[in-house]
Design a protein around this motif. Structure first.
Motif, PDB file in Angstrom:
ATOM      1  N   GLN A 213      52.255  38.129   0.990  1.00 45.47           N
ATOM      2  CA  GLN A 213      52.003  37.906   2.555  1.00 45.47           C
ATOM      3  C   GLN A 213      52.277  38.695   3.300  1.00 45.47           C
ATOM      4  O   GLN A 213      51.547  39.296   4.469  1.00 45.47           O
ATOM      5  N   GLN A 214      53.504  39.670   2.474  1.00 49.06           N
ATOM      6  CA  GLN A 214      53.626  40.865   3.743  1.00 49.06           C
ATOM      7  C   GLN A 214      52.901  42.249   3.276  1.00 49.06           C
ATOM      8  O   GLN A 214      53.377  43.036   4.246  1.00 49.06           O
ATOM      9  N   HIS A 215      52.092  42.460   2.824  1.00 50.47           N
ATOM     10  CA  HIS A 215      51.857  43.837   1.731  1.00 50.47           C
ATOM     11  C   HIS A 215      50.396  43.084   1.471  1.00 50.47           C
ATOM     12  O   HIS A 215      49.956  44.940   1.372  1.00 50.47           O
ATOM     13  N   ARG A 234      52.603  26.625 -14.376  1.00 50.28           N
ATOM     14  CA  ARG A 234      51.657  26.548 -15.026  1.00 50.28           C
ATOM     15  C   ARG A 234      50.505  27.061 -13.694  1.00 50.28           C
ATOM     16  O   ARG A 234      50.490  27.558 -13.022  1.00 50.28           O
ATOM     17  N   PRO A 235      49.275  27.390 -14.916  1.00 47.06           N
ATOM     18  CA  PRO A 235      48.859  28.838 -14.007  1.00 47.06           C
ATOM     19  C   PRO A 235      48.196  28.329 -12.957  1.00 47.06           C
ATOM     20  O   PRO A 235      48.511  29.334 -11.699  1.00 47.06           O
ATOM     21  N   GLU A 236      47.971  27.220 -12.803  1.00 45.88           N
ATOM     22  CA  GLU A 236      47.732  27.200 -11.012  1.00 45.88           C
ATOM     23  C   GLU A 236      48.335  26.811 -10.447  1.00 45.88           C
ATOM     24  O   GLU A 236      48.116  27.034  -9.276  1.00 45.88           O
ATOM     25  N   LEU A 237      49.482  26.708 -10.533  1.00 46.84           N
ATOM     26  CA  LEU A 237      50.485  26.859  -9.923  1.00 46.84           C
ATOM     27  C   LEU A 237      50.966  27.857  -9.333  1.00 46.84           C
ATOM     28  O   LEU A 237      50.648  28.790  -7.914  1.00 46.84           O
ATOM     29  N   ALA A 238      50.318  28.820  -9.910  1.00 41.23           N
ATOM     30  CA  ALA A 238      50.514  30.189 -10.431  1.00 41.23           C
ATOM     31  C   ALA A 238      49.506  30.972  -9.225  1.00 41.23           C
ATOM     32  O   ALA A 238      49.231  32.142  -7.637  1.00 41.23           O
ATOM     33  N   ARG A 239      48.549  30.298  -9.172  1.00 40.34           N
ATOM     34  CA  ARG A 239      47.152  31.377  -8.651  1.00 40.34           C
ATOM     35  C   ARG A 239      46.679  30.460  -7.213  1.00 40.34           C
ATOM     36  O   ARG A 239      47.235  30.884  -6.614  1.00 40.34           O
ATOM     37  N   GLU A 240      47.171  29.094  -7.578  1.00 44.30           N
ATOM     38  CA  GLU A 240      47.953  28.590  -5.840  1.00 44.30           C
ATOM     39  C   GLU A 240      48.746  28.591  -4.596  1.00 44.30           C
ATOM     40  O   GLU A 240      48.202  29.369  -3.628  1.00 44.30           O
ATOM     41  N   SER A 241      49.651  29.527  -5.497  1.00 45.21           N
ATOM     42  CA  SER A 241      50.977  30.216  -4.434  1.00 45.21           C
ATOM     43  C   SER A 241      50.118  31.565  -3.869  1.00 45.21           C
ATOM     44  O   SER A 241      49.869  31.278  -2.771  1.00 45.21           O
ATOM     45  N   LEU A 246      47.616  34.646   0.630  1.00 42.53           N
ATOM     46  CA  LEU A 246      46.360  35.654   1.006  1.00 42.53           C
ATOM     47  C   LEU A 246      45.881  34.898   2.207  1.00 42.53           C
ATOM     48  O   LEU A 246      44.907  35.583   2.837  1.00 42.53           O
ATOM     49  N   ASN A 247      45.845  33.722   2.477  1.00 40.00           N
ATOM     50  CA  ASN A 247      45.404  32.783   3.563  1.00 40.00           C
ATOM     51  C   ASN A 247      43.673  33.580   3.491  1.00 40.00           C
ATOM     52  O   ASN A 247      44.249  34.120   4.869  1.00 40.00           O
ATOM     53  N   THR A 250      41.020  37.143   0.357  1.00 38.98           N
ATOM     54  CA  THR A 250      40.079  37.065  -0.648  1.00 38.98           C
ATOM     55  C   THR A 250      38.376  37.075  -0.683  1.00 38.98           C
ATOM     56  O   THR A 250      37.632  38.372  -1.085  1.00 38.98           O
ATOM     57  N   ALA A 251      38.137  36.092   0.008  1.00 39.42           N
ATOM     58  CA  ALA A 251      36.814  36.281   0.744  1.00 39.42           C
ATOM     59  C   ALA A 251      36.138  37.926   1.514  1.00 39.42           C
ATOM     60  O   ALA A 251      35.387  38.107   1.373  1.00 39.42           O
ATOM     61  N   LEU A 252      37.700  38.178   2.582  1.00 40.77           N
ATOM     62  CA  LEU A 252      37.297  39.415   2.974  1.00 40.77           C
ATOM     63  C   LEU A 252      37.451  39.750   2.304  1.00 40.77           C
ATOM     64  O   LEU A 252      36.471  41.453   2.655  1.00 40.77           O
ATOM     65  N   ALA A 253      37.810  40.546   1.127  1.00 42.99           N
ATOM     66  CA  ALA A 253      38.252  41.843   0.465  1.00 42.99           C
ATOM     67  C   ALA A 253      36.931  41.430  -0.486  1.00 42.99           C
ATOM     68  O   ALA A 253      37.456  42.997  -1.478  1.00 42.99           O
ATOM     69  N   ASN A 254      36.638  40.346  -0.772  1.00 40.22           N
ATOM     70  CA  ASN A 254      36.329  40.854  -2.693  1.00 40.22           C
ATOM     71  C   ASN A 254      37.046  40.997  -3.434  1.00 40.22           C
ATOM     72  O   ASN A 254      37.234  41.236  -4.460  1.00 40.22           O
TER      73      ASN A 254
END
Ligand SMILES: [Zn+2]
Ligand SMILES: [Zn+2]
Length: 271
Positions: A213-215, A234-241, A246-247, A250-254
């Motif tokens: 979030q910060q960097h 759990r993997p899905e928790l880590a990924r979702e977090s 990143l809010n 991911t789409a912006l930066a590929n």
């Protein structure tokens, strides 16, 4: 793959990641380095082969610290293949006193200094300090002329030094050890919960998310979340977090966000 990636290959894979064992490979296409050897030598050789890498391509093992889940297979592997083992002086001392690694041939041990880049297999390697309760704990920043990777695993919090090296990389391997609620409600005894949460323990999903979030910036193209707890995450928790932090970036930066599997190898990533 773009032109630079074809000219200057930079590959990475995880062979195992988590509290039961850790080992990673990073290479330039022809040869490369292991980071930690916390699973059996046999499993390291087999997992590398499955990703098309032979032991003749592996030139050294960089060690992060002397906990069992990072050095379990080290002595057998390094002795058999005559691999240089590179670590800080305190870490080497810890390894030589560890029952699982005490057999390591002393001639294979090489001391490294933190924040002093050195060259290996066409890669520039810099170790940096991380706060953890092993001996001489470090993370690594590894680069070629095109791409770079910073691995920060087994650390209680993100120091300015760690943040500096994470921000400098095009790919980051960042610890996301536990979900706070699962740890809180889980069966670990209080002293162990306290150790994991402490400034010398491990990073939580929320800690990894706070970094992102910060960097996060658009130069970071790959995020690998590593060292997940078997019982407290759990993997899905880590990924979702991470994705929430990143809010939409991911789409912006590929950008690719990958949770590294605990008990099996990842594919080989071309960075
Ligand atoms: Zn560990
Ligand atoms: Zn550790």
């Amino acid at each position: 793959m773009d032109l630079f990636s074809a000219l200057y290959p930079f590959v990475f894979c995880s062979l195992a990641s988590g509290s039961s064992g850790n080992s990673y490979y990073i290479g330039n296409g022809d040869e490369g380095l292991l980071i930690d050897a916390g699973i059996s030598s046999r499993r390291i050789v087999k997992s590398l082969a499955e990703n098309g890498i032979s032991m003749s391509q592996v030139k050294a093992v960089l060690v992060t610290h002397d906990h069992s889940d990072h050095i379990k297979g080290l002595a057998v592997l390094a002795n058999k293949y005559k691999l240089a083992v590179m670590a800080t002086p305190d870490c080497l001392k810890g390894i030589s006193q560890h029952p699982l690694a005490a057999e390591l041939d002393i001639d294979l041990m090489h001391e490294i200094k933190t924040r002093k880049p050195f060259h290996l297999s066409g890669l520039e390697v810099t170790a940096f300090r991380v706060p953890h309760d092993g001996s001489g704990n470090v993370g690594y920043h590894i680069r070629n002329s095109h791409a770079s990777l910073t691995i920060a695993t087994d650390l209680g919090f993100l120091t300015d030094e760690v943040i500096h090296y994470l921000k400098a990389a095009t790919a980051i391997v960042l610890e996301s050890n536990y979900d706070e609620e699962m740890l809180q409600n889980g069966s670990y005894p209080p002293h162990l919960k306290q150790r994991i949460r402490s400034n010398q323990g491990h990073l939580s999903n929320a800690d990894a998310a706070a970094f992102l979030q910060q960097h996060f910036h658009q130069g970071i193209q790959h995020i690998f979340l590593c060292h997940l707890s078997q019982h407290n995450n759990r993997p899905e928790l880590a990924r979702e977090s991470a994705l929430q932090a990143l809010n939409g970036s991911t789409a912006l930066a590929n950008l690719a966000v990958t949770v590294l599997p605990r008990g099996q190898r990842s594919p080989l990533f071309h960075l």
